[in-house]
Design a protein around this motif. Structure first.
Motif, mmCIF file in Angstrom:
data_model
loop_
_atom_site.group_PDB
_atom_site.id
_atom_site.type_symbol
_atom_site.label_atom_id
_atom_site.label_comp_id
_atom_site.label_asym_id
_atom_site.label_seq_id
_atom_site.Cartn_x
_atom_site.Cartn_y
_atom_site.Cartn_z
ATOM 1 N N LEU A 62 0.554 -1.284 0.044
ATOM 2 C CA LEU A 62 -0.070 0.203 -0.106
ATOM 3 C C LEU A 62 0.979 1.179 -0.035
ATOM 4 O O LEU A 62 0.310 2.396 0.036
ATOM 5 N N GLY A 92 2.358 4.397 -1.464
ATOM 6 C CA GLY A 92 2.379 5.189 -2.329
ATOM 7 C C GLY A 92 0.481 5.200 -2.924
ATOM 8 O O GLY A 92 0.307 5.777 -3.565
ATOM 9 N N LEU A 93 0.135 4.975 -1.720
ATOM 10 C CA LEU A 93 -1.676 5.075 -2.058
ATOM 11 C C LEU A 93 -1.920 6.236 -0.866
ATOM 12 O O LEU A 93 -1.603 6.207 0.291
ATOM 13 N N ALA A 94 -2.790 7.137 -1.135
ATOM 14 C CA ALA A 94 -3.342 7.991 -0.318
ATOM 15 C C ALA A 94 -4.903 7.483 -0.048
ATOM 16 O O ALA A 94 -5.477 7.194 -1.015
ATOM 17 N N SER A 95 -5.281 7.147 0.909
ATOM 18 C CA SER A 95 -6.308 6.276 1.367
ATOM 19 C C SER A 95 -7.313 7.019 2.462
ATOM 20 O O SER A 95 -6.815 7.328 3.415
ATOM 21 N N GLY A 96 -8.551 7.385 2.086
ATOM 22 C CA GLY A 96 -9.647 7.877 2.735
ATOM 23 C C GLY A 96 -9.637 6.895 4.449
ATOM 24 O O GLY A 96 -10.030 7.420 5.485
ATOM 25 N N GLY A 97 -9.495 5.803 3.999
ATOM 26 C CA GLY A 97 -9.630 4.855 5.096
ATOM 27 C C GLY A 97 -8.607 5.053 6.224
ATOM 28 O O GLY A 97 -8.741 4.748 7.374
ATOM 29 N N LYS A 98 -7.268 5.280 5.646
ATOM 30 C CA LYS A 98 -6.420 5.440 6.680
ATOM 31 C C LYS A 98 -6.347 6.548 7.750
ATOM 32 O O LYS A 98 -6.099 6.350 9.058
ATOM 33 N N ASN A 99 -7.085 7.691 7.394
ATOM 34 C CA ASN A 99 -7.407 8.853 8.601
ATOM 35 C C ASN A 99 -8.901 8.775 8.909
ATOM 36 O O ASN A 99 -9.316 9.774 9.271
ATOM 37 N N GLY A 100 -9.526 7.681 8.470
ATOM 38 C CA GLY A 100 -11.030 7.894 8.677
ATOM 39 C C GLY A 100 -11.417 7.613 10.302
ATOM 40 O O GLY A 100 -12.342 6.996 10.456
#
Ligand SMILES: Cc1cc2nc3c(=O)[nH]c(=O)nc-3n(C[C@H](O)[C@@H](O)[C@H](O)COP(=O)(O)OP(=O)(O)OC[C@H]3O[C@@H](n4cnc5c(N)ncnc54)[C@H](O)[C@@H]3O)c2cc1C
Ligand code: FES
Lengths: 112, 457
Positions: free
Chosen positions: A101, A103-111
């Motif tokens: 993962l 290199g991915l910006a994910s909304g789940g990470k800071n959600g």
């Protein structure tokens, strides 16, 4: 090998084919299909291992929602194989565990 | 391209999105339709424009019907932006998406969310093994690549799509090792008695029953009223175990296709912080809208299966009605009788839905699984772990994130959100509506950082 794949694509006369490479093996697959569809019909077993326990995984939804089809394509990790069409000369590798993962910006990470 | 303001931007080119675009163009609106797929059609009409004849024969008449709508869409003059994944949407109509060229922005006076449905998660022992897929996923293999199971295959679960795939496979000459059906045949009679809509929707009902009886006639072993599904195998699927007529049975197969209905794809409406409610009939979250699908006082509407599961024909009508409401808000009027006619059709196409919701209600144990079953596939969290969070005071899905990483992987809760909602509600002995959902934030799809770099050039 071929008899052990989960799916098969009946040969059609005049079908345009492309050549892709998966884990060093050359595969001839129909043009216009997704990477996940190509791999499910011409190679067997897992496409990646899971992030936490390293268990084998393969495409589940084929429509972009489950992220089980993540593979490395042309050196870029964590591409969705079911949402990416095959291209002649494409080089695909299995993806193992967590580095997947980067290199991915994910909304789940800071959600929170 | 950036800041080019359209009268309408539609997200999703399935029946709801295509029909909305056609309607809006007829009213003189400027329209762009974004879809992350390379071609128009959505789920039901995937690849409808260039499916080979032989494949169309296998897929059947309902699929072919999509060609008419696709052609209308092509002639409407609406712009189609393929391969465009929307990752952000704001209340005032700014849409960020990523395509092959990087990330881009488009703006609109009105937005229609028509992102459709996804298959309901099927959390049972072994469902993460290679060789286990959604029946819808296998149907996508068939539609988009002409791919068929190479070896032994079993279909399990319930719902129209499961029987449709069985029927399509039979037409393609695929042999099924079994159809494990969690619906009891007797439920047809009970459900019929309960729901008067079944009378209005008689034609659709007869069609559905026809599919099942043809599968029966083809001598496919059907196990009606099966329960306690479980996938066999260590590193990959080797078969399925289930209870049938109070006996434990096993079918060996390298490919197990699971399905227990579809649920709305609500990621975008959640990301807007729009109000959602727990739909007790469809066992899922649905956005709260007015009759025309409008979210609160915004310029954003939701139509089709992403509002609530209604099926393809009703989805298309909803798309049109949403556009008429946008038009009316601006002071426009539609042709006399047009709206009433659409409403009449919508009533007809949705008449059978309550009956289907009762009949194909997935079993409790296949939605709210035992402790050892993985519910969050990405971060590998089990049902038992979620229950242990509740013991420690966790009140809802959003708080599970302070106890573990449940729902924080790349799928952003799509494959565990409903399960976690119901597990927590059951453990707390409250209604699912009370425990809430994950907080969904943009980007609603993980984006490669490289895409941002590209877009600045
Ligand atoms: C896998 C699957 C197969 C199905 N097959 C059938 C079938 O054969 N027959 C049948 O009657 N019903 C089928 N259905 C049910 C289906 O939901 C239909 O009722 C119908 O397709 C719904 O129409 P729709 O326009 O609401 O959404 P859809 O047809 O699902 O269209 C939604 C579109 O939105 C796009 N989209 C979603 N999110 C984004 C985003 N973030 N950015 C850009 N684009 C996005 C998708 O790519 C898709 O093309 C299927 C459902 C699924 C999940
Ligand atoms: S197979 Fe589910 S996202 Fe690709």
């Amino acid at each position: 090998m071929t008899t052990e794949t989960l799916f098969s694509i009946p040969k059609k006369a005049g079908q345009a084919m492309v050549r892709i490479e998966f884990e060093g093996e050359t595969l001839h697959v129909p043009d216009g299909i997704s990477v996940a569809a190509a791999l499910l019909s011409s190679s067997r077993g897992a496409l990646r291992t899971s992030i936490v326990k390293g268990t084998p995984r393969a495409p589940y939804c084929m429509m972009g929602v489950c992220f089980e089809c993540l593979v490395e394509i042309d050196g870029i990790p964590a591409r969705q194989g079911c949402m990416t069409l095959v291209r002649d000369g494409m080089i695909i590798r299995r993806q193992s565990g967590a580095p997947s993962l980067e290199g991915l910006a994910s909304g789940g990470k800071n959600g929170e | 391209m950036a800041n080019n303001v359209n009268d309408l931007v539609v997200i999703g080119s399935g029946p709801a999105g295509m029909a909305a675009a056609v309607e809006a163009r007829a009213l003189g609106m400027t329209v762009s339709v974004l879809d992350e797929q390379p071609a128009i059609g959505g789920q039901i009409y995937r690849r409808v424009e260039d499916a080979p004849e032989a494949l169309q024969m296998i897929l059947g008449k309902d699929y072919g019907a999509g060609r008419v709508l696709a052609e209308e869409f092509r002639q409407s003059g609406a712009a189609h932006i393929p391969g465009a994944t929307v990752w952000n949407l704001t209340e005032d109509g700014v849409i960020d998406y990523v395509d092959a060229g990087g990330t881009r922005t488009i703006s609109a006076t009105n937005v229609l969310i028509a992102t459709g449905a996804m298959e309901r998660p099927f959390p049972i022992p072994g469902w993460t093994l290679p060789g286990v897929m959604g029946a819808g996923a296998a149907q996508i293999m068939l539609k988009s690549a002409g791919a068929q199971p190479a070896g032994s295959v079993v279909l399990a679960g319930c719902g129209p799509l499961l029987y449709l795939l069985a029927w399509q496979y039979l037409r393609a000459g695929v042999k099924l090792a079994g159809l494990v059906d969690t619906t009891r045949f007797s439920t047809y009679v009970t459900a019929l008695g309960k729901v008067h809509g079944a009378v209005t929707g008689r034609k659709d009902l007869v069609k559905g029953l026809g599919l099942i009886s043809r599968v029966r006639l083809a001598r496919v072993p059907i196990y009606s009223g099966a329960s306690d599904l479980e996938i066999l195998g260590e590193d990959h699927a080797e078969g399925i175990r289930f209870r049938h007529k109070s006996k434990s049975r096993e079918i060996s197969a390298g490919l197990v296709l699971l399905h227990q209905g579809v649920v709305p794809n609500t990621q975008l409406s959640w990301s807007l912080r729009a109000e959602h409610r727990w739909d007790a009939a469809q066992l899922c979250w649905t956005p709260v809208t007015d009759d025309a699908g409008r979210l609160g006082e915004t310029q954003i509407h939701v139509a089709g299966d992403s509002r609530r599961i209604v099926g393809a024909l009703a989805s298309a009508i909803q798309g049109r009605l949403s556009v008429l409401a946008m038009h009316e808000r601006k002071g426009g009027t539609a042709q006399p009788g047009h709206k009433a006619e659409l409403q009449r059709q919508l009533a007809r196409y949705t008449a059978l839905r309550p009956f289907l919701d009762v009949l194909y209600r997935p079993l409790d144990e296949h939605r709210i699984p035992a402790d050892h079953v993985t519910v969050c596939r990405c971060e590998e969290v089990t049902a038992g772990e979620v229950r242990s969070y509740v013991d420690l005071g966790c009140l809802g899905p959003n708080q599970t994130k302070s106890f573990g990483r449940c729902g924080m992987g790349p799928c952003q809760g799509r494959l565990c959100g409903l399960t976690v909602t119901e597990i927590i509600a059951a453990a707390r002995k409250v209604a699912p509506g009370e425990v809430g959902y994950y907080r969904i934030r943009p980007p609603i799809k993980p984006i490669h950082l490289g895409s941002f770099a590209q877009s600045t050039s």
